[in-house]
Design a protein around this motif. Structure first.
Motif, PDB file in Angstrom:
ATOM      1  N   PRO A 157      52.200  40.471  43.775  1.00 24.02           N
ATOM      2  CA  PRO A 157      51.989  41.914  43.665  1.00 24.02           C
ATOM      3  C   PRO A 157      50.545  42.337  43.914  1.00 24.02           C
ATOM      4  N   MET A 166      44.549  39.659  43.166  1.00 24.28           N
ATOM      5  CA  MET A 166      45.057  40.735  44.012  1.00 24.28           C
ATOM      6  C   MET A 166      44.008  41.044  45.080  1.00 24.28           C
ATOM      7  N   ALA A 223      52.431  48.727  49.194  1.00 27.41           N
ATOM      8  CA  ALA A 223      52.411  47.723  48.128  1.00 27.41           C
ATOM      9  C   ALA A 223      53.780  47.067  47.968  1.00 27.41           C
ATOM     10  N   ASP A 224      54.830  47.857  48.090  1.00 26.38           N
ATOM     11  CA  ASP A 224      56.203  47.359  48.013  1.00 26.38           C
ATOM     12  C   ASP A 224      56.447  46.330  49.115  1.00 26.38           C
ATOM     13  N   PHE A 281      54.685  42.983  48.685  1.00 16.72           N
ATOM     14  CA  PHE A 281      55.353  42.061  47.766  1.00 16.72           C
ATOM     15  C   PHE A 281      56.574  41.426  48.423  1.00 16.72           C
ATOM     16  N   THR A 338      48.310  49.884  43.138  1.00 14.40           N
ATOM     17  CA  THR A 338      48.001  51.169  43.764  1.00 14.40           C
ATOM     18  C   THR A 338      47.177  51.986  42.781  1.00 14.40           C
ATOM     19  N   PHE A 348      55.017  46.209  42.159  1.00 14.55           N
ATOM     20  CA  PHE A 348      53.588  46.486  42.274  1.00 14.55           C
ATOM     21  C   PHE A 348      53.136  47.241  41.037  1.00 14.55           C
ATOM     22  N   PRO A 405      58.419  47.439  39.724  1.00 22.57           N
ATOM     23  CA  PRO A 405      57.101  48.065  39.586  1.00 22.57           C
ATOM     24  C   PRO A 405      56.849  48.489  38.145  1.00 22.57           C
TER      25      PRO A 405
END
Length: 592
Positions: free
Chosen positions: A69, A19, A59-60, A63, A72, A97, A163
């Motif tokens: 992913p 990540m 974050a959404d 992806f 957060t 995420f 998520p």
């Protein structure tokens, strides 16, 4: 095993899972992990926007562009509560995420300390997030973290993405235990089930009997990256393709077989083909109310008179709204490849059988084009919506990532935008969250730093999250926001006009009681933050403003004044029970 603090274990696991970013905001509840992130700052960057909801939307969107992913990080109480909207948005649209939230120390559970929810259970915040995540985990000791991290990672990306929440008491960040990093997940989007031979054969047999087939593709097709296979299959048999907003780009929007979106604000050819088809093969869609004209027979679809093959990786979606003739649990790319392989041995299925149907569909395409195209060239002040969409279609490069917020502008883009690549048109579809487009474009830019990223957002939506300008300047993200400025909550005001005889209240932006339209000077607002800002009130200035913004490669806001009195033509319907649904403006419902 080595002694590790909980925060150190989490930080190293995120690095191990490759990540590159954590999107989050500091607080007393997560200060214990920030030092661990400092130690790995050369491998994973903490990006700190000015609001937690923004971190989730970033974050959404990351992806949706990358199909990988990120995480957060939020503190206890309000900081994590601000994540509810972005988690609901991601869950509704099958985006993933890892939301790491913080909670009160285990030694203080059920004692009512600062920011604990304890009315029904101690440290109960994970229950707040349960409806908006795929799974919530709450490890309360350091030695519980390895299993929770691995299971959270696998859950997030296996099957239908979504998520997950890791809710961690903040003493766990600093406490130590003899632990090892969990093994890296081997399930990253690798779980791709196929259909049985019998289901593939049943699908092809339905194609033999059909004379008017269509494909209906959605986010499941995008997530499985099945665009090339779907395009090949459609071209091989000459089958028209209807797309949901999150499926747009899987087949190029300007492809002759691409009919666009279906439903109230869909394109006329899509609704005509949907309601007159004798076979629908749907790939990764849910048949929600907006893509089915609120399930009114004859407006967008005609089930059960029409045969239905419903393919989805999530068994809960099969038959939710329409009972399929054949229901198949499968990854979309794998399934379409299976169809292509099996088709090679079936001489009884050829494009010739569907040629008359395709000719009929092409007639609807021509009819729709004749109806809508003249307004794309209208030179008016304020600008016509069609002119704005058409100009952006011409000016924005093919590799643009378009991030759309909720609002009336989204209706226009659903109807007319032709996405040319997969994962290039990002929408908050299932939850329709204002702020997704405004904030998400930052995450899209981080996911694709070499591509232009443009957000088209409403004036109402932008004023919910104007702090994004600060983040873009701080991190030197060359995002362009185009504010669709119609001085109103336009989509809702249009409903008042259409359903309540124009009795408008609470939907227009006025200054006091004067009746004078009001909005801030958005361009000046941008400049005050250190970004570029310009205002467009004349149609001849729009293309140049967008071209210059893209050329500058700096954060920029373009305030475009759009005619508020022009509304998208409805070609299906949408019902707000018990208010009766409206007849289409263009086209007529049809029941076989």
């Amino acid at each position: 095993m080595a002694k590790m603090k909980g925060g150190e274990l989490i930080a190293n696991y995120l690095v191990q899972e490759k990540m590159p970013y954590v999107f989050g905001i500091c607080g007393h509840g997560n200060v214990g992990i920030l030092d661990a992130l400092y130690d790995v700052r050369d491998k994973i960057q903490l990006i700190s926007p000015r609001h937690e909801q923004c971190a989730g939307h970033m974050a959404d969107a990351y992806f949706r562009v990358k199909h990988k992913p990120v995480a957060t990080l939020t503190s206890t109480g309000p900081g994590s509560a601000n994540m509810v909207m972005s988690l609901a948005t991601a869950l509704s649209d099958s985006s993933a995420f890892m939301a790491i939230t913080s909670n009160v120390p285990t030694s203080q559970h059920n004692r009512g300390p600062f920011q604990e929810l304890y009315a029904h259970n101690q440290a109960d915040f994970a229950q707040v997030l349960r409806p908006v995540v795929k799974r919530a985990f709450q490890p309360t000791r350091v030695d519980m973290l390895p299993l929770a991290l691995r299971q959270a990672m696998d859950t997030m990306v296996t099957g239908r993405p979504g998520p997950v929440n890791l809710d961690i008491p903040y003493n766990v960040y600093q406490e130590e235990a003899d632990v090892e990093l969990p093994q890296a997940s081997a399930l990253h989007c690798a779980h791709r089930p196929g259909a049985s031979d019998a289901d593939v054969a049943a699908t092809l047999n339905l194609l033999v009997a059909a004379r008017k087939p269509v494909l209906f593709i959605g986010h499941g097709a995008t997530l499985s990256e099945a665009g090339a296979e779907i395009t090949e299959f459609a071209q091989l048999l000459g089958i028209p393709v209807i797309t949901s907003p999150n499926g747009m780009g899987c087949i190029a929007g300007d492809h002759p077989l691409a009919l666009g979106f279906i439903g109230r604000n869909g394109a006329y050819p899509a609704n005509e083909a949907g309601r007159r088809a004798d076979l629908v093969i749907t790939l990764g869609t849910r048949f929600d109310d907006r893509s089915s004209s609120s399930w009114q027979d004859g407006y967008s679809w005609n089930f059960p008179k029409t045969q239905l093959v419903h393919v989805d990786i999530d068994p809960q979606e099969l038959g939710r709204n329409y009972v399929p003739t054949v229901g198949i649990i499968a990854d979309i790319q794998v399934f379409v490849r299976q169809l292509l392989t099996a088709l090679a041995a079936r001489a009884d299925i050829t494009a010739a059988a569907y040629a008359p149907w395709l000719g009929q569909v092409q007639g609807w395409q021509a009819e729709w084009e004749t109806f809508v195209r003249p307004h794309f060239g209208d030179s008016t002040n304020p600008l016509r919506p069609e002119f704005v969409v058409g100009t952006l279609q011409k000016v924005l490069p093919e590799d643009v990532i378009l991030c759309l917020d909720s609002g009336v502008h989204h209706n226009w883009f659903m109807q007319f935008w032709k996405a040319r690549r997969p994962q290039s048109m990002l929408n908050s579809w299932g939850y329709s969250s204002m702020g997704f487009g405004v904030c998400g474009v930052l995450g899209a830019q981080l996911a694709a730093p070499d591509r232009p990223c443009v957000a088209v957002v409403g004036d109402g939506g932008f004023t919910m999250a104007p702090y994004v300008l600060c983040t873009a300047v701080e991190y030197n993200l060359p995002v362009v926001w185009i504010v669709w400025n119609n001085f109103a909550w336009g989509a809702i005001r249009d409903l008042q006009y259409g359903l309540f005889n124009g009795r408008e209240i609470g939907t227009a932006f006025y200054k006091g009681q004067t009746g004078e339209r009001y909005n801030p000077d958005f361009a000046a607002w941008a400049r005050a933050c250190g970004a570029d800002g310009t205002t467009v009130t004349r149609p001849q200035d729009l293309a140049a403003a967008v071209e210059q913004a893209l050329k500058n490669r700096r954060p920029c806001l373009i305030d475009v004044h759009v005619d508020a009195d022009v509304r998208p033509p409805s070609t299906g319907t949408w019902q707000l029970p018990p208010i009766p649904y409206k007849e289409p403006v263009f086209g007529k419902p049809w029941v076989a």
